[in-house]
Design an enzyme around this catalytic site. Structure first.
Site, short mmCIF file in Angstrom:
data_model
loop_
_atom_site.label_atom_id
_atom_site.label_comp_id
_atom_site.label_asym_id
_atom_site.label_seq_id
_atom_site.Cartn_x
_atom_site.Cartn_y
_atom_site.Cartn_z
N CYS A 117 0.81 -1.22 0.00
CA CYS A 117 0.00 0.00 0.00
C CYS A 117 0.85 1.27 0.00
O CYS A 117 0.34 2.36 -0.28
CB CYS A 117 -0.96 0.00 1.18
SG CYS A 117 -2.04 -1.43 1.19
N HIS A 258 -3.06 7.14 2.71
CA HIS A 258 -3.51 5.85 2.18
C HIS A 258 -4.91 5.58 2.73
O HIS A 258 -5.19 5.78 3.91
CB HIS A 258 -2.54 4.75 2.61
CG HIS A 258 -3.03 3.38 2.31
ND1 HIS A 258 -3.57 3.05 1.08
CD2 HIS A 258 -3.11 2.25 3.07
CE1 HIS A 258 -3.93 1.78 1.11
NE2 HIS A 258 -3.67 1.28 2.30
N ASN A 288 -10.02 -0.13 0.36
CA ASN A 288 -8.56 -0.06 0.29
C ASN A 288 -8.11 -0.64 -1.05
O ASN A 288 -8.25 -1.84 -1.28
CB ASN A 288 -7.99 -0.86 1.46
CG ASN A 288 -6.47 -0.87 1.51
OD1 ASN A 288 -5.82 -0.46 0.55
ND2 ASN A 288 -5.93 -1.32 2.62
N1 COA Z 1 -18.46 -8.32 9.91
C1 COA Z 1 -18.90 -8.54 11.14
N2 COA Z 1 -18.11 -8.90 12.16
C2 COA Z 1 -16.79 -9.03 11.90
C3 COA Z 1 -16.26 -8.81 10.63
C4 COA Z 1 -17.14 -8.45 9.60
N3 COA Z 1 -16.72 -8.21 8.35
N4 COA Z 1 -14.93 -9.01 10.69
C5 COA Z 1 -14.64 -9.34 11.96
N5 COA Z 1 -15.76 -9.35 12.69
C6 COA Z 1 -15.91 -9.65 14.11
C7 COA Z 1 -14.73 -10.41 14.67
O1 COA Z 1 -14.88 -11.78 14.44
C8 COA Z 1 -14.80 -10.04 16.13
O2 COA Z 1 -15.77 -10.83 16.74
P1 COA Z 1 -15.51 -11.44 18.22
O3 COA Z 1 -15.34 -10.24 19.10
O4 COA Z 1 -16.75 -12.22 18.47
O5 COA Z 1 -14.28 -12.26 18.09
C9 COA Z 1 -15.33 -8.61 16.12
O6 COA Z 1 -15.93 -8.42 14.83
C10 COA Z 1 -14.27 -7.55 16.34
O7 COA Z 1 -13.22 -7.85 15.47
P2 COA Z 1 -11.88 -7.07 15.56
O8 COA Z 1 -10.86 -7.70 14.66
O9 COA Z 1 -11.51 -6.84 16.99
O10 COA Z 1 -12.32 -5.66 14.95
P3 COA Z 1 -11.48 -4.33 14.85
O11 COA Z 1 -12.17 -3.26 15.59
O12 COA Z 1 -10.03 -4.54 15.12
O13 COA Z 1 -11.63 -3.99 13.30
C11 COA Z 1 -10.40 -4.16 11.26
C12 COA Z 1 -11.14 -4.90 12.35
C13 COA Z 1 -9.82 -5.17 10.29
C14 COA Z 1 -11.38 -3.25 10.53
C15 COA Z 1 -9.28 -3.29 11.90
O14 COA Z 1 -8.50 -4.08 12.77
C16 COA Z 1 -8.38 -2.69 10.87
O15 COA Z 1 -8.79 -1.85 10.09
N6 COA Z 1 -7.08 -3.03 10.87
C17 COA Z 1 -6.16 -2.49 9.92
C18 COA Z 1 -6.35 -3.20 8.63
C19 COA Z 1 -5.71 -2.49 7.49
O16 COA Z 1 -5.76 -1.30 7.37
N7 COA Z 1 -5.12 -3.27 6.59
C20 COA Z 1 -4.58 -2.80 5.40
C21 COA Z 1 -3.19 -2.45 5.57
S1 COA Z 1 -2.65 -1.56 4.18
#
Ligand code: COA
Length: 331
Positions: A117, A258, A288
């Site tokens: 990215c 980004h 993204n």
């Molecule tokens: N829909 C519904 N629930 C979802 C889900 C979806 N698409 N994806 C995950 N969940 C659930 C998980 O299973 C978890 O459930 P649990 O608490 O029962 O285990 C809950 O939602 C919370 O998940 P979590 O991973 O803690 O969420 P988060 O607040 O960390 O958000 C991301 C997840 C991926 C959005 C966040 O971590 C993020 O943006 N990270 C950076 C990713 C990124 O930018 N990547 C690209 C790099 S260039």
């Protein structure tokens, strides 16, 4: 050739496939909801390439628009750098296919660059350095991704975040001092390779029936950890480049970050003590798009009149690697 005084962006272009996939549509196939995706990421929809539409095809669309914007012809280009993690094929470079499809000269230097990215900032800095050497006249720098081909559409923790698209910029020399790319800061946390990767299909784990069965040829991400590094990497990249050039954050007219997650962008805004109005955000419509995210946003910002002569723009990104980068541009 005399060494150029400055290296500047002469034109930009962007392309997104026609097909738009909304959160609500995604919720029909996986256990998710529009509310969850919007509240965790800010993403509402993303563009998805048509069957048979290749990364190189999207790159060509964006490149033609950038060339037209720069009022240049394919024959004027002697350097083509493509930032992508989704090449048409593992080899050869997608840049070679784009060269052919665009009708660029066979004496054009063509290569792909993988910084995920952060790829566009890496490619921009590379191309500007090559133009700055005086050995190339005009570069086409393209960030392009067909992420729909590498995400696991059964994994709700990743597939909701990504989309397809392309953005391009034409780079050239200018006799005006202190314009164009003022500086760039690139880096990487190489101890975090495992946080965001495609485990199989490379030399470590060549594609096999086993890797197919374990779905290891798809993108895998530890979202929470990546989030923390993203904030840290983008803050460091922004702070370092501003300090290096003696520029205060409030001198920046527009930040083009980004487009991964609205919450990450809000953290950077808080860190730089800048209002969100100074940030260009379009991730709600694209998701993204990895290396394509900044050049698509840059093109939209220019065409929306958000960038004017004399303005200072900060680009800042992070991605798999985990790479990070920032760039300061004076228009
Ligand atoms: N829909 C519904 N629930 C979802 C889900 C979806 N698409 N994806 C995950 N969940 C659930 C998980 O299973 C978890 O459930 P649990 O608490 O029962 O285990 C809950 O939602 C919370 O998940 P979590 O991973 O803690 O969420 P988060 O607040 O960390 O958000 C991301 C997840 C991926 C959005 C966040 O971590 C993020 O943006 N990270 C950076 C990713 C990124 O930018 N990547 C690209 C790099 S260039």
């Amino acid at each position: 050739m005399p060494l150029p005084v400055s290296t500047v962006i002469l034109g930009t272009g962007a392309y997104a496939p026609a097909r738009v996939l909304t959160n609500t549509e995604l919720a029909l196939t996986i256990d998710t909801s529009d509310e969850w995706i919007v509240s965790r990421s800010g993403i509402r929809e993303r563009h998805i390439a048509a069957p048979g539409e290749m990364t190189s095809d999207m790159a060509v669309h964006a490149a033609r628009l950038a060339l037209a914007d720069a009022k240049l012809q394919p024959a004027d280009i002697d350097l083509l750098v493509i930032a992508t993690i989704t090449p048409d094929m593992p080899m050869p470079a997608t840049a070679c296919s784009v060269q052919h499809k665009l009708g660029l000269s066979t004496s054009t230097a063509c290569f792909d660059l993988n910084a995920a990215c952060s790829g566009f900032i890496y490619a921009l800095d590379t191309a500007c350095a090559m133009i700055g050497s005086g050995r190339y006249r005009h570069a086409l720098v393209i960030g392009v991704e067909k992420l729909s081909s590498i995400v696991d559409w059964t994994d709700r923790t990743t597939c909701v975040l990504f989309g397809d698209g392309a953005g391009a910029a034409v780079i050239g020399a200018s006799a005006r001092p202190a314009v164009g790319l003022i500086g760039a800061k690139l880096g990487s946390y190489g101890d975090c390779v495992d946080l965001l990767c495609i485990p199989a299909g490379g030399s470590n784990t060549p594609a096999s029936t086993g890797s197919l069965a374990s779905r290891d040829h798809f993108l895998k991400m530890k979202g929470k950890e990546v989030f923390k590094y993203a904030v840290r990497g983008m803050e460091e990249a922004a702070r370092d480049i501003l300090e290096q050039h003696g520029i205060a954050a409030n001198q920046i007219n527009l930040v083009i970050p980004h487009q991964a997650n609205l919450r990450i962008i809000e953290s950077i805004a808080q860190y730089l003590e800048l209002p969100m109005e100074r940030f260009f955000v379009n991730l709600d419509r694209y998701g993204n798009t990895s290396a394509a995210s900044i050049p698509i946003a840059l093109d939209e910002a220019r065409r929306a009149g958000r960038i004017n002569p004399g303005d200072l723009t900060l680009l800042v990104a992070f991605g798999a690697g985990l790479t990070y980068g920032s760039a300061l541009i004076r228009w």
